[in-house]
Design an enzyme around this catalytic site. Structure first.
Site, short mmCIF file in Angstrom:
data_model
loop_
_atom_site.label_atom_id
_atom_site.label_comp_id
_atom_site.label_asym_id
_atom_site.label_seq_id
_atom_site.Cartn_x
_atom_site.Cartn_y
_atom_site.Cartn_z
N GLY A 217 -1.88 6.29 -1.74
CA GLY A 217 -0.70 5.73 -1.07
C GLY A 217 -1.05 5.19 0.31
O GLY A 217 -2.21 5.31 0.76
N ASP A 218 -0.08 4.54 0.93
CA ASP A 218 -0.26 3.96 2.26
C ASP A 218 -1.37 2.91 2.30
O ASP A 218 -2.07 2.76 3.30
CB ASP A 218 -0.53 5.05 3.32
CG ASP A 218 0.48 6.17 3.24
OD1 ASP A 218 1.67 5.86 3.16
OD2 ASP A 218 0.07 7.35 3.22
N LYS B 12 0.90 -1.57 0.87
CA LYS B 12 1.60 -2.28 -0.22
C LYS B 12 2.80 -3.06 0.31
O LYS B 12 3.12 -4.12 -0.20
CB LYS B 12 2.11 -1.28 -1.27
CG LYS B 12 1.02 -0.59 -2.05
CD LYS B 12 1.61 0.32 -3.10
CE LYS B 12 2.31 1.54 -2.54
NZ LYS B 12 1.47 2.51 -1.82
N GLY C 49 7.38 5.08 2.11
CA GLY C 49 7.71 4.39 3.35
C GLY C 49 6.99 3.06 3.36
O GLY C 49 5.79 3.02 3.53
N HIS C 50 7.73 2.01 3.09
CA HIS C 50 7.12 0.68 3.12
C HIS C 50 7.39 0.02 4.46
O HIS C 50 8.54 -0.19 4.84
CB HIS C 50 7.68 -0.19 1.98
CG HIS C 50 7.08 0.16 0.65
ND1 HIS C 50 7.45 -0.45 -0.51
CD2 HIS C 50 6.12 1.05 0.33
CE1 HIS C 50 6.73 0.06 -1.51
NE2 HIS C 50 5.93 0.98 -1.02
N THR D 184 6.35 15.66 1.33
CA THR D 184 7.12 15.02 2.40
C THR D 184 8.38 15.83 2.72
O THR D 184 9.15 15.44 3.61
CB THR D 184 7.54 13.60 1.98
OG1 THR D 184 8.28 13.69 0.76
CG2 THR D 184 6.34 12.69 1.78
N GLN E 175 3.72 5.35 -3.40
CA GLN E 175 2.57 6.27 -3.38
C GLN E 175 1.33 5.55 -3.95
O GLN E 175 1.23 4.36 -3.80
CB GLN E 175 2.87 7.57 -4.14
CG GLN E 175 3.89 8.47 -3.44
CD GLN E 175 5.33 8.13 -3.76
OE1 GLN E 175 5.67 7.89 -4.90
NE2 GLN E 175 6.17 8.12 -2.77
N THR F 185 6.93 8.22 6.61
CA THR F 185 8.07 9.07 6.33
C THR F 185 8.05 10.33 7.18
O THR F 185 9.06 10.76 7.71
CB THR F 185 8.08 9.45 4.82
OG1 THR F 185 8.08 8.23 4.08
CG2 THR F 185 9.29 10.27 4.45
N THR F 186 6.87 10.93 7.32
CA THR F 186 6.81 12.24 7.99
C THR F 186 6.12 12.18 9.35
O THR F 186 6.09 13.20 10.05
CB THR F 186 6.02 13.23 7.11
OG1 THR F 186 4.71 12.68 6.89
CG2 THR F 186 6.71 13.47 5.78
N ARG G 269 -2.61 10.75 9.18
CA ARG G 269 -3.27 10.66 7.87
C ARG G 269 -4.73 11.04 7.99
O ARG G 269 -5.37 10.74 9.01
CB ARG G 269 -3.15 9.23 7.32
CG ARG G 269 -1.72 8.85 7.04
CD ARG G 269 -1.63 7.42 6.51
NE ARG G 269 -0.23 7.03 6.42
CZ ARG G 269 0.25 5.83 6.73
NH1 ARG G 269 -0.57 4.87 7.12
NH2 ARG G 269 1.53 5.56 6.62
N LYS H 53 -6.15 -4.11 5.56
CA LYS H 53 -6.58 -3.47 6.81
C LYS H 53 -8.08 -3.61 7.10
O LYS H 53 -8.66 -2.73 7.74
CB LYS H 53 -6.16 -2.00 6.81
CG LYS H 53 -4.63 -1.85 6.82
CD LYS H 53 -4.23 -0.42 6.96
CE LYS H 53 -3.19 -0.24 8.03
NZ LYS H 53 -2.72 1.12 8.20
P1 IMP Z 1 6.14 14.60 -2.45
O1 IMP Z 1 6.07 13.27 -3.12
O2 IMP Z 1 7.00 14.61 -1.24
O3 IMP Z 1 6.47 15.69 -3.43
O4 IMP Z 1 4.67 14.94 -1.92
C1 IMP Z 1 3.59 15.14 -2.80
C2 IMP Z 1 2.31 14.53 -2.25
O5 IMP Z 1 2.44 13.11 -2.23
C3 IMP Z 1 2.00 14.93 -0.81
O6 IMP Z 1 0.59 15.01 -0.66
C4 IMP Z 1 2.53 13.78 0.01
O7 IMP Z 1 1.88 13.65 1.25
C5 IMP Z 1 2.20 12.62 -0.90
N1 IMP Z 1 3.06 11.46 -0.69
C6 IMP Z 1 4.33 11.31 -1.06
N2 IMP Z 1 4.79 10.09 -0.71
C7 IMP Z 1 3.77 9.47 -0.11
C8 IMP Z 1 3.61 8.16 0.44
O8 IMP Z 1 4.50 7.31 0.45
N3 IMP Z 1 2.37 7.87 0.95
C9 IMP Z 1 1.36 8.76 0.91
N4 IMP Z 1 1.46 9.99 0.41
C10 IMP Z 1 2.65 10.34 -0.11
#
Ligand code: IMP
Length: 429
Positions: free
Chosen positions: A12-13, A16, A40-41, A128, A223, A299-300, A304, A330
């Site tokens: 993810g990240d 995209k 989070g886009h 998250t 993701q 999002t959080t 990273r 990047k």
């Molecule tokens: P959840 O999707 O909140 O249940 O998190 C599960 C895992 O996916 C964790 O390691 C999160 O950090 C990761 N994760 C969820 N959404 C994202 C995203 O948009 N970007 C990167 N990692 C993500």
């Protein structure tokens, strides 16, 4: 059949948001197929930075139709906030944004339970904390509440009553007042169900009709492939199918309706949350990448974890998604690094792994086998032509293409829409 899936090939990240924004200009429909407001886009629109968590970023183009398909989990409160935020910024969503009636509704108790598990070191996986896992858990346990159920007053109350009993043990143990919680949900439901009603549709029918009319459809992943529930670094994954296969089950179309799959890969690698990360850097270079790449969760806001490009990971993604070409993002964030490393295999005990290993032990303890290349010093700002890139940047890209085995067709060298290098005049749809 002009249908294209765009998805992340790492954790993810990958950037995209910008790529989907770039391609959305050419599409008629932009459809999200999994996840929820854990995503989070980030993209720049009219010189302003926007972060969207649920609604596809294609919404910034006034004539495009955006959808959340059935595989997405929808927090109605968060959706309402996002729609209001967009309206305040003069981005109107009425009649061009829809949600699938069989998508599942994410409720406050999902978020509470996610937090309870995340605060317990025995279960923590670094989520998250948005309630995504518990919501999908209810779906699989067949006690979930779908959008269509949410629209029916009696059904909703009946379902939450049963669900609160099912969750009573964990909620009470954590001193949650379930009566107050239920009351709050019922009050909110009255407002939110009315609010979301005009957006509800049958996604499968809508997309079927669009395909028949030869409309251009972009399916956007959230993701990344390594966070896929079945193919990712289990259990450190999200709770949905992020890979291309997820599109069919979410949207309700057959696999032969998918024409093309484009993978997005960052020029290095990042991940947030817990879990194995073979190429992770704990040194100054990791810090440089984090700072230059502004590698903090959209999002959080968590920092990273950063590492070198991992060919084992991206080749795996190419295989499980049938990715035909890649976008590299990047690249500009790697400027100034003296020596660039590329992970071409893993070593664990006396074995070399060129294919991504399923074993959690190997994933955890394997060490990277690196190739080294000289880095590039010149800034990439304003470069829109591949040949104008510094020679060592070109060498890096050519080496990645060779090692991964699929072409890189676009290279992003900055945040803005125009900061992109096309390697080919490719027809995306
Ligand atoms: P959840 O999707 O909140 O249940 O998190 C599960 C895992 O996916 C964790 O390691 C999160 O950090 C990761 N994760 C969820 N959404 C994202 C995203 O948009 N970007 C990167 N990692 C993500």
């Amino acid at each position: 059949m002009p249908t294209l899936i765009v998805l992340g090939t790492q954790w993810g990240d990958e950037g995209k948001g910008k790529i989907i924004d770039y391609l959305a200009e050419q599409a008629d429909y932009i459809v999200r197929y999994q996840g929820g407001n854990n995503a989070g886009h980030t993209l720049v629109y009219k010189n302003k930075l926007f972060v969207l968590h649920l609604i596809p970023s294609g919404i910034f183009y006034p004539k495009k139709c955006c959808l959340l398909a059935n595989g997405v989990v929808i927090d109605p409160m968060s959706l309402k906030e996002e729609i209001i935020f967009l309206s305040k910024n003069k981005v109107l969503v009425k009649n061009r944004f829809f949600i699938g009636m069989q998508a599942h509704i994410l409720l406050p108790y999902h978020k509470i339970i996610d937090n309870i598990f995340e605060n317990n070191n025995d279960y923590k996986i670094g989520t998250t904390k948005k309630g995504i896992g518990p919501c999908y858990y209810d779906k699989v346990k067949r006690i979930g509440i779908r959008v269509i159920d949410y629209l029916e007053d009696n059904i909703f109350e009946d379902l939450i009553t049963k669900n609160l009993i099912e969750k009573e043990f964990i909620l009470k143990k954590n001193r949650i007042n379930t009566k107050a919680l239920k009351k709050e949900m019922i009050v909110n439901h009255k407002i939110l169900s009315k609010f979301i009603k005009p957006f509800v549709t049958d996604v499968s029918i809508m997309i079927e009709k669009a395909i028949k009319k030869d409309k251009k459809i972009l399916f956007e992943g959230a993701q990344g492939a390594l966070l896929d529930l079945d193919f990712g670094t289990y259990p450190y994954v999200t709770s949905s199918n992020t890979i291309a296969g997820g599109v069919c089950t979410s949207v309700g179309i057959g696999p032969t309706k998918i024409n093309n799959v484009l993978g997005v890969a960052k020029a290095y690698t990042t991940r947030v949350g817990e879990g194995p990360f073979t190429v992770e850097l704990f040194d100054k270079i990791g810090e440089i990448l984090r700072i230059k790449g502004e590698e903090y969760g959209a999002t959080t806001k968590r920092p990273r974890r950063c590492g070198w490009f991992d060919v084992v990971v991206v080749r795996y993604s190419v295989r499980i998604n049938n990715i035909k070409c890649l976008v590299l993002t990047k690249l500009d964030c790697m400027q100034g690094i003296d020596v660039i490393k590329i992970c071409v295999a893993y070593r664990y005990k006396n074995n070399i792994y060129k294919e991504f290993p399923a074993s959690r032990t190997v994933q955890k303890y394997a060490v990277p086998v690196y190739e080294e290349m000289p880095g590039f010093k010149d800034k990439l700002e304003g470069i829109t032509n591949f040949e104008k890139l510094p020679i060592n940047a070109r060498r890096y890209i050519k080496r990645l293409i060779y090692l991964i085995g699929v072409p890189i067709k676009l290279i992003s060298v900055g945040k803005k829409r125009k900061e992109i290098i096309k390697l080919d005049n490719i027809k995306w749809f």
